[in-house]
Design an enzyme around this catalytic site. Structure first.
Site, PDB file in Angstrom:
ATOM      1  N   LYS A 265      21.483   7.823 -16.793  1.00 43.25           N
ATOM      2  CA  LYS A 265      21.133   8.624 -15.612  1.00 43.25           C
ATOM      3  C   LYS A 265      22.199   9.703 -15.435  1.00 43.25           C
ATOM      4  CE  LYS A 265      21.090   8.392 -10.500  1.00 43.25           C
ATOM      5  NZ  LYS A 265      21.085   7.541  -9.288  1.00 43.25           N
ATOM      6  N   ASP A 270      23.864  14.141  -6.286  1.00 45.90           N
ATOM      7  CA  ASP A 270      22.737  13.515  -5.586  1.00 45.90           C
ATOM      8  C   ASP A 270      22.894  13.685  -4.083  1.00 45.90           C
ATOM      9  OD1 ASP A 270      20.630  12.000  -4.712  1.00 45.90           O
ATOM     10  OD2 ASP A 270      21.512  10.059  -5.257  1.00 45.90           O
ATOM     11  N   LYS A 277      21.029  12.448   2.272  1.00 48.46           N
ATOM     12  CA  LYS A 277      22.046  11.432   2.581  1.00 48.46           C
ATOM     13  C   LYS A 277      22.892  11.897   3.763  1.00 48.46           C
ATOM     14  CE  LYS A 277      22.776   9.687  -2.147  1.00 48.46           C
ATOM     15  NZ  LYS A 277      22.393   8.294  -1.914  1.00 48.46           N
ATOM     16  N   ASP A 288      27.286  10.669  -9.816  1.00 51.25           N
ATOM     17  CA  ASP A 288      25.983  10.037 -10.037  1.00 51.25           C
ATOM     18  C   ASP A 288      25.439  10.338 -11.443  1.00 51.25           C
ATOM     19  OD1 ASP A 288      24.109   8.310  -8.980  1.00 51.25           O
ATOM     20  OD2 ASP A 288      22.879   9.893  -8.090  1.00 51.25           O
ATOM     21  N   ASP A 347      15.475  10.170  -2.415  1.00 54.08           N
ATOM     22  CA  ASP A 347      16.818   9.686  -2.766  1.00 54.08           C
ATOM     23  C   ASP A 347      16.762   8.543  -3.793  1.00 54.08           C
ATOM     24  OD1 ASP A 347      19.548   9.577  -2.727  1.00 54.08           O
ATOM     25  OD2 ASP A 347      19.697   8.505  -0.801  1.00 54.08           O
ATOM     26  N   GLU A 349      15.986   8.713  -6.816  1.00 47.32           N
ATOM     27  CA  GLU A 349      15.663   9.703  -7.851  1.00 47.32           C
ATOM     28  C   GLU A 349      16.051   9.246  -9.250  1.00 47.32           C
ATOM     29  OE1 GLU A 349      18.424   9.659  -6.246  1.00 47.32           O
ATOM     30  OE2 GLU A 349      19.858   9.993  -7.854  1.00 47.32           O
ATOM     31  N   ARG A 351      15.706   6.479 -10.866  1.00 43.29           N
ATOM     32  CA  ARG A 351      14.639   5.775 -11.589  1.00 43.29           C
ATOM     33  C   ARG A 351      13.571   6.732 -12.088  1.00 43.29           C
ATOM     34  NH1 ARG A 351      13.628   2.129  -6.334  1.00 43.29           N
ATOM     35  NH2 ARG A 351      15.834   2.670  -6.174  1.00 43.29           N
TER      36      ARG A 351
HETATM   37  N1  BES Z   1      22.926   7.390  -6.563  1.00 39.49           N
HETATM   38  C1  BES Z   1      22.416   6.542  -5.555  1.00 39.49           C
HETATM   39  C2  BES Z   1      23.001   5.127  -5.612  1.00 39.49           C
HETATM   40  C3  BES Z   1      24.468   5.005  -5.316  1.00 39.49           C
HETATM   41  C4  BES Z   1      24.894   4.718  -4.040  1.00 39.49           C
HETATM   42  C5  BES Z   1      25.398   5.123  -6.321  1.00 39.49           C
HETATM   43  C6  BES Z   1      26.259   4.582  -3.788  1.00 39.49           C
HETATM   44  C7  BES Z   1      26.748   4.992  -6.068  1.00 39.49           C
HETATM   45  C8  BES Z   1      27.174   4.720  -4.792  1.00 39.49           C
HETATM   46  C9  BES Z   1      20.890   6.439  -5.699  1.00 39.49           C
HETATM   47  O1  BES Z   1      20.264   7.573  -6.186  1.00 39.49           O
HETATM   48  C10 BES Z   1      20.341   6.178  -4.347  1.00 39.49           C
HETATM   49  O2  BES Z   1      20.444   7.047  -3.519  1.00 39.49           O
HETATM   50  N2  BES Z   1      19.764   5.003  -4.150  1.00 39.49           N
HETATM   51  C11 BES Z   1      19.224   4.629  -2.903  1.00 39.49           C
HETATM   52  C12 BES Z   1      17.884   3.995  -3.155  1.00 39.49           C
HETATM   53  C13 BES Z   1      17.070   3.791  -1.904  1.00 39.49           C
HETATM   54  C14 BES Z   1      16.618   5.126  -1.342  1.00 39.49           C
HETATM   55  C15 BES Z   1      15.885   2.934  -2.253  1.00 39.49           C
HETATM   56  C16 BES Z   1      20.189   3.632  -2.260  1.00 39.49           C
HETATM   57  O3  BES Z   1      20.778   2.837  -2.975  1.00 39.49           O
HETATM   58  O4  BES Z   1      20.361   3.709  -1.056  1.00 39.49           O
HETATM   59 ZN    ZN Z   2      21.393   8.824  -7.355  1.00 40.51          ZN
HETATM   60 MN    MN Z   3      19.775   8.940  -4.645  1.00 45.47          MN
END
Ligand code: BES
Ligand code: ZN
Ligand code: MN
Length: 499
Positions: A265, A270, A277, A288, A347, A349, A351
């Protein structure tokens, strides 16, 4: 930092000399020699301190003028019979901050057989050097005003032993591996105005000089192929999304042996997109692209040590931005696999990016296995913290190999389940699937279930590295910042099971 190996018979003169001391607290032969010349300073220091020779303990002793060095450091190495490669790497790493706090520019560490158990002195020397080198990493290119006094001093680290020439040989592969880790750390540490999808693709191109074949697909090519999932994530960004395919054919240019494959990824920033966010901590999302960073560093390590393996690395590079062109919650996209996805949260994204990259990888390369790495979910940090990555797999053998290797190299993983009950959670009312679960339960697992729908029965493992790609504190062989976690693990997986 420069790494050297020297013969025990020809000691170098340095600011500091390091001796290994076990739990018997006995000084080695060389250390005894120095102790004698220094009127028993070393043995007195041990007697008058709480130094017990345990791992993680260090005792520095100010030597008299005219001695071999200004300081001696006694480094606890613990019980000889439990010493392994990781223990030695950690000792090499552990001495680095001690040497910097003594303002040492050069230092040497003395290895004598009696202290290191069953491990050959040459291997021990190489491992200690490897740990020291990895710990000495420092991302300081953006400081313009730091004075010499504020910077780390250590420039040269010498390991002295009998058989230095062979240690140089043992170290060659580890040195190539370390350069892979350093490349990953650099990419992860760079801010997102410097590393974006286009510049990160250019960084991949630099691997060509090591013999890696690098192919870049831009937005037009991906559009033609039908990469609706990946392109949807990048469509709000002013910078073009990229898919980079790196091939290392270690079994010969025209070898038809099925490769092993790694998919990363690479979200270079992000913001969350329209599902934006919160401002606090958003700067962390420059890393990210950590999964892509590991794949790129791994390819560098494999090429650098001329690994006898065919390997492909595929990274999906996008920037997730909110804008007038950005994807909206509720949009339905068609992925390269033909499956449709309702994007309920922009968010989630990573996946979406991996969906197309995974499908492309299994379809074009028919690999032996795919391992993907992604800073995929905050939920994995809640579950496992910052010492283990989450492991998900459709193949018990591959999962077991990764688990065992993780323990061996000190980059640990913990397996979580995949199952029908979780898979059901991502069925959508309007499309084949939705990109988040129906509620917040098991967030890391529903993300992995999503990925599994794009691997088409190829043996596959997914490493959720959100908790381990960045460290807020210094660790044994990893200074705080981008860790490069995963490069050593996957390099060893290949070396132990597939080469
Ligand atoms: N890049 C983030 C996950 C992340 C969070 C990585 C903190 C490192 C530190 C990912 O893209 C994300 O935003 N995931 C969301 C998914 C949710 C919207 C289902 C999350 O984990 O909140
Ligand atoms: Zn992300
Ligand atoms: Mn995200």
């Amino acid at each position: 930092m420069k790494i050297n190996f020297a013969e025990l018979a020809h000691p170098t003169v340095d600011k500091a000399v390091i001796y290994l001391v076990g739990e018997d607290k006995k000084l080695s032969e060389e250390a005894q020699g120095l102790d004698k010349k220094a009127n028993g300073l070393l043995s007195k220091a041990i007697a008058n301190s709480n130094f017990t020779g345990k791992r993680g303990q260090y005792l520095s002793v100010n030597l008299a003028q005219g001695a071999r060095a200004d300081f001696a450091i006694l480094a606890g190495i613990g019980a000889a019979k439990t010493i392994d490669a990781t223990v030695l790497e950690n000792i090499g790493g552990g001495v680095v901050p001690k040497l910097n706090s003594l303002r040492a520019v050069s230092a040497s560490l003395v290895i004598e057989g009696a202290k290191i158990g069953a491990i050959a002195a040459t291997e021990a020397a190489a491992r200690i050097a490897h740990g020291a080198y990895l710990r000495s990493y420092n991302f300081d290119k953006y400081f313009t005003k730091k004075t010499v006094d504020e910077k780390p001093t250590l420039k040269s680290f010498t390991v002295t032993l009998t058989g230095a020439k062979n240690a140089v040989k043992s170290y060659a592969d580890l040195s190539a591996l370390a350069e892979g880790v350093v490349f990953t750390r650099n990419l992860v540490s760079e801010p997102a105005n410097i590393i974006n999808p286009e510049t990160l693709a250019e960084q991949c191109k630099t691997l060509e000089k090591l013999g890696v074949d690098v192919e870049i697909l831009g937005e037009e090519e991906m559009y033609k192929l039908g990469f609706g999932a990946l392109l949807g994530v990048g469509q709000g960004s002013a910078i073009e999304s990229q898919l980079v395919v790196m091939k290392w054919n270690g079994l010969g240019k025209n070898s038809k042996v099925a490769p092993v494959a790694f998919v990363g990824k690479g979200v270079t920033f992000d913001t969350g997109g329209i599902s934006i966010k919160p401002a606090g901590g958003m700067e962390e999302m420059k890393w990210d692209m950590g999964g892509a960073g590991v794949v790129i560093g791994l390819m560098k390590a494999l090429a650098g040590r001329n690994a006898k393996i065919n390997a492909v690395g595929v990274v999906g590079l996008v920037e997730n931005m909110p804008s007038g062109n950005a994807q909206r919650p509720g949009d339905v996209v068609t992925s390269y696999s033909g499956q449709t996805i309702e994007v309920l949260n922009t968010d989630a994204e990573g996946r979406l990016v991996l969906a197309d990259a995974l499908w492309y990888t299994q379809k074009h390369f028919k690999p032996k296995f795919i391992v993907d790495l992604a800073t995929l979910t905050g939920a994995i940090i809640v579950a496992l913290g910052t010492s283990r990555a989450g492991l998900f797999s459709n193949n018990d053998k591959l999962a077991e190999q990764i688990f065992t290797t993780g323990k061996k190299v000190g980059e640990e993983v913990w397996r979580l389940p995949l199952a029908e009950v979780y898979d059901k959670q991502i069925n959508s009312d309007i499309a084949d699937m939705q990109n988040i679960g129906k509620d917040r339960e098991a967030g890391s697992i529903t993300a992995a279930q999503f990925l599994q729908r794009f691997v088409n029965d190829v043996p596959w493992a997914h490493l959720d590295i959100a908790g381990v790609a960045w460290s807020k504190k210094d660790r044994d062989i990893t200074p705080k910042g981008g860790t490069g976690y995963g490069v050593r693990l996957l390099n060893q997986l290949i070396a132990d099971y597939y080469e």
